[in-house]
Design an enzyme around this catalytic site. Structure first.
Site, short mmCIF file in Angstrom:
data_model
loop_
_atom_site.label_atom_id
_atom_site.label_comp_id
_atom_site.label_asym_id
_atom_site.label_seq_id
_atom_site.Cartn_x
_atom_site.Cartn_y
_atom_site.Cartn_z
N ASP A 59 0.82 -1.21 0.00
CA ASP A 59 0.00 0.00 0.00
C ASP A 59 0.86 1.27 0.00
O ASP A 59 2.03 1.24 0.40
CB ASP A 59 -0.87 0.04 1.28
CG ASP A 59 -2.01 -0.97 1.22
OD1 ASP A 59 -2.00 -1.84 0.34
OD2 ASP A 59 -2.90 -0.88 2.09
N ASP A 60 0.23 2.35 -0.39
CA ASP A 60 0.74 3.73 -0.24
C ASP A 60 1.79 4.14 -1.27
O ASP A 60 2.27 5.26 -1.23
CB ASP A 60 1.32 3.99 1.17
CG ASP A 60 0.27 3.84 2.27
OD1 ASP A 60 -0.92 3.62 1.93
OD2 ASP A 60 0.62 3.94 3.45
N HIS B 81 -6.03 2.68 -3.82
CA HIS B 81 -5.98 2.88 -2.36
C HIS B 81 -6.35 4.33 -2.05
O HIS B 81 -5.84 4.91 -1.11
CB HIS B 81 -4.56 2.54 -1.88
CG HIS B 81 -4.40 2.50 -0.40
ND1 HIS B 81 -5.28 1.88 0.44
CD2 HIS B 81 -3.42 3.01 0.41
CE1 HIS B 81 -4.86 2.01 1.70
NE2 HIS B 81 -3.74 2.69 1.70
N HIS C 169 3.90 -2.16 3.04
CA HIS C 169 3.90 -0.80 2.48
C HIS C 169 5.15 -0.57 1.63
O HIS C 169 6.25 -0.94 2.04
CB HIS C 169 3.81 0.23 3.60
CG HIS C 169 2.47 0.18 4.30
ND1 HIS C 169 2.20 -0.71 5.31
CD2 HIS C 169 1.33 0.90 4.09
CE1 HIS C 169 0.94 -0.54 5.71
NE2 HIS C 169 0.38 0.42 5.00
ZN ZN Z 1 -2.55 3.33 3.34
#
Ligand code: ZN
Length: 322
Positions: free
Chosen positions: A123-124, A171, A279
């Site tokens: 993610d991110d 996301h 992440h």
């Molecule tokens: Zn996030």
């Protein structure tokens, strides 16, 4: 006297002589009979053996035809699984409309049926760390899933994700809770922005979503079900996680902390799908370092298949707090 004796002896020898002749006759007759019978007996024995060989030959032929059927079956399964892999690749590149993709995969079998599916999700990103993660995944010939945000300047990384066969998920564009979860209009506008960003950069149409903070987050007053229903209407599936690498905490976790915590959660989990949250944002270098160790530990476990998120992977959902 002498003549008499001789005559007597001859008389005595007569029956003996006859006996001998009879014995001889019997021997000759016996020999002739034996000579006649022997080939017949040998022929009968040979016939018996031929019959036995014939039976064995028939059995072997049956086994052979059985084996040939099995080979044909194995070939058929291998061809089917090849076709499936091609479909997965096409899905990842999202070059087909969603409805058509679903129809194609309905007809094909899941090659990982019966195995525990492990999805590595990041993610991110994207960020510089995305490149390092993509290189590691390529060296293990593995596919993962990237739930991206809007990061101008990282177009090359968005493209690499798609071109290298990984699943690209959304996301949110901003990841700012107050914007994403202000109201449904705000959620819809942010979703449209990240969807367009992915489409324009990579040509792929993303059909997967991960809520910032997960679907069970309590950072907003807006009912999460409204967002879920909206995603449903658009044919977008959301995925939470059931294992967390814990690399989004306030401090940087060490490589050992990430590996130990992630592996103990995996071992404790009784599920057919494991979705690991990691992440690839800036500053997550220990996640990058932990990744090869995690991959090797998971691969050393029985019945685990590391796969990207596709429609064959059952969604993992958190319990939504109302
Ligand atoms: Zn996030």
């Amino acid at each position: 006297m002498e003549d008499n004796k001789e005559a007597n002896t001859k008389e005595q020898n007569k029956p003996e002589h006859r006996k001998r002749i009879q014995t001889l006759k019997r021997l000759i007759v016996g020999g002739v009979v034996a000579l006649c019978l022997l080939p017949t007996i040998l022929s009968l024995v040979a016939l018996g053996q031929i019959h036995q060989l014939n039976t064995q030959l028939n059995q072997s032929l049956l086994i052979l035809s059985d084996l040939s059927l099995q080979v044909q079956e194995v070939r058929r399964i291998a061809e089917e699984s090849n076709t499936h892999e091609e479909t997965v690749e096409m899905e990842d590149n999202a070059s087909q409309p969603v409805e058509q993709m679903q129809q194609t995969s309905m007809e094909e079998q899941d090659p990982y049926e019966g195995m525990i599916k492990v999805c590595l999700t990041f993610d991110d990103g994207p960020s510089r760390n995305t490149d390092a993660i993509l290189d590691i995944l390529a060296s293990y010939d593995l596919k993962a899933t990237f739930f991206v945000n809007g990061h101008p300047g990282f177009e090359e990384q968005y493209r690499r994700i798609v071109e290298e066969g990984h699943t690209i998920g959304m996301h949110s564009y901003s990841h700012v809770y107050s914007d994403v979860y202000g109201d449904l209009d705000g959620f819809a506008a942010d979703l449209d922005r990240i969807r367009s960003c992915i489409r324009e950069t990579t040509g792929a149409e993303s059909v997967y979503y991960r809520f910032p903070g997960g679907s069970s987050n309590t950072v907003h007053d807006m009912p999460m079900q409204e967002c879920i229903d909206y995603l449903d209407e658009l044919g977008i599936t959301y995925y939470d996680w059931n294992v967390s690498a814990g690399d989004a905490l306030g401090y940087t976790r060490t490589v050992n902390e990430i590996v130990d915590s992630t592996m103990s959660q995996i071992r404790a989990l009784d599920a057919d799908t494991i979705v690991i949250l990691m992440h690839d944002a800036p500053g997550k270098e220990t996640t990058v370092e932990a990744l090869p160790i995690l991959i090797e530990k998971i691969q050393a476990m029985d019945g685990m298949a590391i796969v990207p998120i596709t429609e064959d992977v059952h969604p993992v959902h958190h319990v939504i707090k109302e």
